[in-house]
Scaffold this motif. Structure first.
Motif, PDB file in Angstrom:
ATOM      1  N   HIS A 127      37.033  52.789  29.668  1.00  0.00           N
ATOM      2  CA  HIS A 127      36.229  51.577  29.794  1.00  0.00           C
ATOM      3  C   HIS A 127      36.946  50.469  30.555  1.00  0.00           C
ATOM      4  CE1 HIS A 127      33.713  53.647  27.014  1.00  0.00           C
ATOM      5  NE2 HIS A 127      32.911  52.633  26.797  1.00  0.00           N
ATOM      6  N   ALA A 128      38.255  50.562  30.706  1.00  0.00           N
ATOM      7  CA  ALA A 128      39.002  49.500  31.383  1.00  0.00           C
ATOM      8  C   ALA A 128      38.536  49.329  32.824  1.00  0.00           C
ATOM      9  CB  ALA A 128      40.498  49.793  31.332  1.00  0.00           C
ATOM     10  N   VAL A 129      38.289  50.432  33.501  1.00  0.00           N
ATOM     11  CA  VAL A 129      37.881  50.354  34.907  1.00  0.00           C
ATOM     12  C   VAL A 129      36.406  50.001  35.043  1.00  0.00           C
ATOM     13  CG1 VAL A 129      37.239  52.785  35.260  1.00  0.00           C
ATOM     14  CG2 VAL A 129      38.268  51.475  37.135  1.00  0.00           C
ATOM     15  N   TRP A 130      35.624  50.161  33.953  1.00  0.00           N
ATOM     16  CA  TRP A 130      34.194  49.847  33.989  1.00  0.00           C
ATOM     17  C   TRP A 130      33.920  48.398  33.595  1.00  0.00           C
ATOM     18  CZ3 TRP A 130      32.973  54.635  30.475  1.00  0.00           C
ATOM     19  CH2 TRP A 130      33.255  55.804  31.204  1.00  0.00           C
ATOM     20  N   ALA A 131      34.928  47.719  33.067  1.00  0.00           N
ATOM     21  CA  ALA A 131      34.719  46.334  32.637  1.00  0.00           C
ATOM     22  C   ALA A 131      34.390  45.457  33.842  1.00  0.00           C
ATOM     23  CB  ALA A 131      35.976  45.820  31.937  1.00  0.00           C
ATOM     24  N   ALA A 132      33.832  44.282  33.586  1.00  0.00           N
ATOM     25  CA  ALA A 132      33.492  43.346  34.665  1.00  0.00           C
ATOM     26  C   ALA A 132      34.231  42.032  34.419  1.00  0.00           C
ATOM     27  CB  ALA A 132      31.984  43.121  34.713  1.00  0.00           C
ATOM     28  N   PRO A 133      35.274  41.744  35.195  1.00  0.00           N
ATOM     29  CA  PRO A 133      35.862  42.564  36.263  1.00  0.00           C
ATOM     30  C   PRO A 133      36.721  43.701  35.689  1.00  0.00           C
ATOM     31  CG  PRO A 133      37.168  40.590  35.949  1.00  0.00           C
ATOM     32  CD  PRO A 133      35.980  40.442  35.045  1.00  0.00           C
TER      33      PRO A 133
ATOM     34  N   THR B 169      55.055  54.426  30.571  1.00  0.00           N
ATOM     35  CA  THR B 169      53.879  53.591  30.816  1.00  0.00           C
ATOM     36  C   THR B 169      53.970  53.047  32.238  1.00  0.00           C
ATOM     37  OG1 THR B 169      55.055  51.676  29.921  1.00  0.00           O
ATOM     38  CG2 THR B 169      53.631  52.891  28.407  1.00  0.00           C
ATOM     39  N   ARG B 170      52.836  52.565  32.753  1.00  0.00           N
ATOM     40  CA  ARG B 170      52.881  51.895  34.062  1.00  0.00           C
ATOM     41  C   ARG B 170      51.747  50.878  34.136  1.00  0.00           C
ATOM     42  NH1 ARG B 170      49.217  53.788  37.933  1.00  0.00           N
ATOM     43  NH2 ARG B 170      48.108  55.709  37.363  1.00  0.00           N
ATOM     44  N   LEU B 171      52.018  49.796  34.867  1.00  0.00           N
ATOM     45  CA  LEU B 171      51.035  48.737  35.027  1.00  0.00           C
ATOM     46  C   LEU B 171      50.012  49.144  36.081  1.00  0.00           C
ATOM     47  CD1 LEU B 171      50.308  45.764  34.249  1.00  0.00           C
ATOM     48  CD2 LEU B 171      51.596  45.085  36.296  1.00  0.00           C
ATOM     49  N   VAL B 172      48.731  48.998  35.745  1.00  0.00           N
ATOM     50  CA  VAL B 172      47.633  49.263  36.683  1.00  0.00           C
ATOM     51  C   VAL B 172      46.954  47.930  36.971  1.00  0.00           C
ATOM     52  CG1 VAL B 172      45.502  50.543  37.098  1.00  0.00           C
ATOM     53  CG2 VAL B 172      47.316  51.574  35.707  1.00  0.00           C
ATOM     54  N   VAL B 173      47.135  47.427  38.182  1.00  0.00           N
ATOM     55  CA  VAL B 173      46.611  46.098  38.531  1.00  0.00           C
ATOM     56  C   VAL B 173      45.190  46.221  39.064  1.00  0.00           C
ATOM     57  CG1 VAL B 173      46.941  44.041  39.967  1.00  0.00           C
ATOM     58  CG2 VAL B 173      48.931  45.267  39.044  1.00  0.00           C
ATOM     59  N   ARG B 174      44.278  45.467  38.427  1.00  0.00           N
ATOM     60  CA  ARG B 174      42.888  45.424  38.874  1.00  0.00           C
ATOM     61  C   ARG B 174      42.486  43.946  39.054  1.00  0.00           C
ATOM     62  NH1 ARG B 174      42.288  49.736  34.669  1.00  0.00           N
ATOM     63  NH2 ARG B 174      42.451  51.743  35.773  1.00  0.00           N
ATOM     64  N   GLU B 175      41.249  43.616  38.760  1.00  0.00           N
ATOM     65  CA  GLU B 175      40.734  42.293  39.135  1.00  0.00           C
ATOM     66  C   GLU B 175      40.738  41.259  38.013  1.00  0.00           C
ATOM     67  OE1 GLU B 175      36.894  42.880  41.004  1.00  0.00           O
ATOM     68  OE2 GLU B 175      37.617  44.763  41.874  1.00  0.00           O
ATOM     69  N   SER B 176      41.259  41.614  36.838  1.00  0.00           N
ATOM     70  CA  SER B 176      41.233  40.657  35.727  1.00  0.00           C
ATOM     71  C   SER B 176      42.425  39.701  35.741  1.00  0.00           C
ATOM     72  CB  SER B 176      41.195  41.401  34.379  1.00  0.00           C
ATOM     73  OG  SER B 176      42.420  42.087  34.153  1.00  0.00           O
ATOM     74  N   THR B 177      43.321  39.863  36.716  1.00  0.00           N
ATOM     75  CA  THR B 177      44.463  38.963  36.839  1.00  0.00           C
ATOM     76  C   THR B 177      44.495  38.342  38.222  1.00  0.00           C
ATOM     77  OG1 THR B 177      45.854  40.875  37.404  1.00  0.00           O
ATOM     78  CG2 THR B 177      45.909  40.102  35.119  1.00  0.00           C
ATOM     79  N   GLY B 178      44.899  37.080  38.279  1.00  0.00           N
ATOM     80  CA  GLY B 178      44.993  36.364  39.551  1.00  0.00           C
ATOM     81  C   GLY B 178      45.959  35.213  39.427  1.00  0.00           C
ATOM     82  N   PRO B 179      46.180  34.472  40.483  1.00  0.00           N
ATOM     83  CA  PRO B 179      47.113  33.343  40.448  1.00  0.00           C
ATOM     84  C   PRO B 179      46.741  32.332  39.375  1.00  0.00           C
ATOM     85  CG  PRO B 179      46.454  33.853  42.704  1.00  0.00           C
ATOM     86  CD  PRO B 179      45.562  34.655  41.810  1.00  0.00           C
TER      87      PRO B 179
END
Length: 329
Positions: free
Chosen positions: A269-275, A314-324
């Motif tokens: 579900h992490a990749v299906w979340a908005a964002p 483990t590894r960090l997967v960066v998507r759109e829920s984080t920004g400056p």
């Protein structure tokens, strides 16, 4: 048993195996001793039937649990082995019922996932001689039991460092179940990243939780009510991160722009979340599969020599829920 009952060892063996050539009084005395010492008869299974592995898990209705169940089932299928899943819901009565059923089924191995056994329950399992492995131990791993976990400290460190690199300085954390080893390690990783960056760990930005959506929601609401809310949050599970999403939505804030959110697990579900959710991936299926391999092949065959504790990366997967970090000046 024979010594205490005042009979020969073969006599005890005859009672255990149901032979009739034992006097009724002697049989009753031996049976009473077996019951007093919590001796469990393991039912023999016909050789032509498929073996069984017991997966004992706190609950089965979460995304995390679904990944673990699939990992166990996939590995067991490769060995032609069936899987019995028991949800204990953290209750002692459910665990006792499972132990009784385990004796009747004659399972070939046990995988415990984020659950634990009391010393008395451990003794009952040991009496059966059934191999045991643990996924994500609740407390400190028992040095005598094989266990498989993830690099939780490193994951908490990477999540927090990512937010710091984006310019965030007020970073909250939604903590997992305090009694679990993985939650404590993620919290320690968070603190270590802040300390390395010269940022004090503010207790006001730390909220207790239990890995579930509801505590992610309530914890985020608490953080937003602070005079100076955080600009970013590290949630100790993806479910808690999704709860934080809802709290931000209700507050009219945008995830990734007004407040950045990082989760932990990388469930589907992490990749299906908005964002889509930035998260720390822990290889849950692989962890569960390794634990299953241990009980089916034995720790010596499945783990490096001299090792009973394994941590997968483990590894960090960066998507759109984080920004400056937003400018709130």
């Amino acid at each position: 048993m024979a010594r205490e009952a005042g009979v020969s060892t073969p006599t005890v063996s005859k009672v255990l195996n149901g032979h009739s050539q034992v006097a009724a009084e002697t049989r009753a005395r031996v049976e009473e001793l077996l019951q007093r010492h919590n001796y469990l008869r393991r039912r023999a299974r016909p050789k032509e039937t498929v073996g069984l592995v017991d997966l004992v898990i706190r609950e089965v209705d979460t995304l995390w649990s679904g990944e673990v169940v699939q990992g166990v089932q996939r590995e067991a299928a490769e060995h032609g082995t069936g899987v019995v899943v028991t949800a204990t819901h953290g209750g002692a009565a459910d665990t006792l019922r499972w132990l009784d059923n385990l004796m009747k089924r004659g399972s070939d191995g046990i995988v415990l996932a984020v659950t634990d056994l009391t010393p008395a329950q451990r003794r009952r399992v040991e009496a059966l001689g059934v191999p045991l492995a643990v996924v994500d131990p609740v407390g400190s791993p028992d040095p005598s039991i094989p266990s498989v976990g993830a690099t939780n400290w490193q994951g908490g460190l990477a999540a927090t460092q990512h937010l710091i690199e984006l310019g965030h300085r007020r970073i909250g954390i939604l903590q997992g179940l305090e009694e679990t080893l993985c939650a404590r390690a993620r919290l320690d990783g968070y603190r270590s990243a802040l300390e390395a960056a010269g940022i004090g760990a503010d207790p006001a930005l730390m909220r207790p939780g239990n890995f579930y959506y509801t505590t992610g929601f309530s914890g985020m609401c608490d953080l937003l009510a602070l005079p100076e809310p955080p600009t970013a949050v590290f949630a100790s599970s993806d479910l808690m991160a999704l709860g934080a999403y809802e709290a931000l939505r209700q507050a009219g804030l945008r995830v990734g722009q007004d407040v950045s959110v990082v989760g932990f697990d990388d469930v589907p579900h992490a990749v299906w979340a908005a964002p889509p959710l930035t998260t720390v991936r822990q290889p849950l299926r692989e962890m569960a599969g390794m634990a299953t391999r241990i009980v089916l092949q034995g720790a010596k065959a499945a783990l490096p020599e001299g090792t009973l504790r394994m941590e997968l990366a483990t590894r960090l997967v960066v998507r759109e829920s984080t920004g400056p970090a937003p400018d709130r000046s």
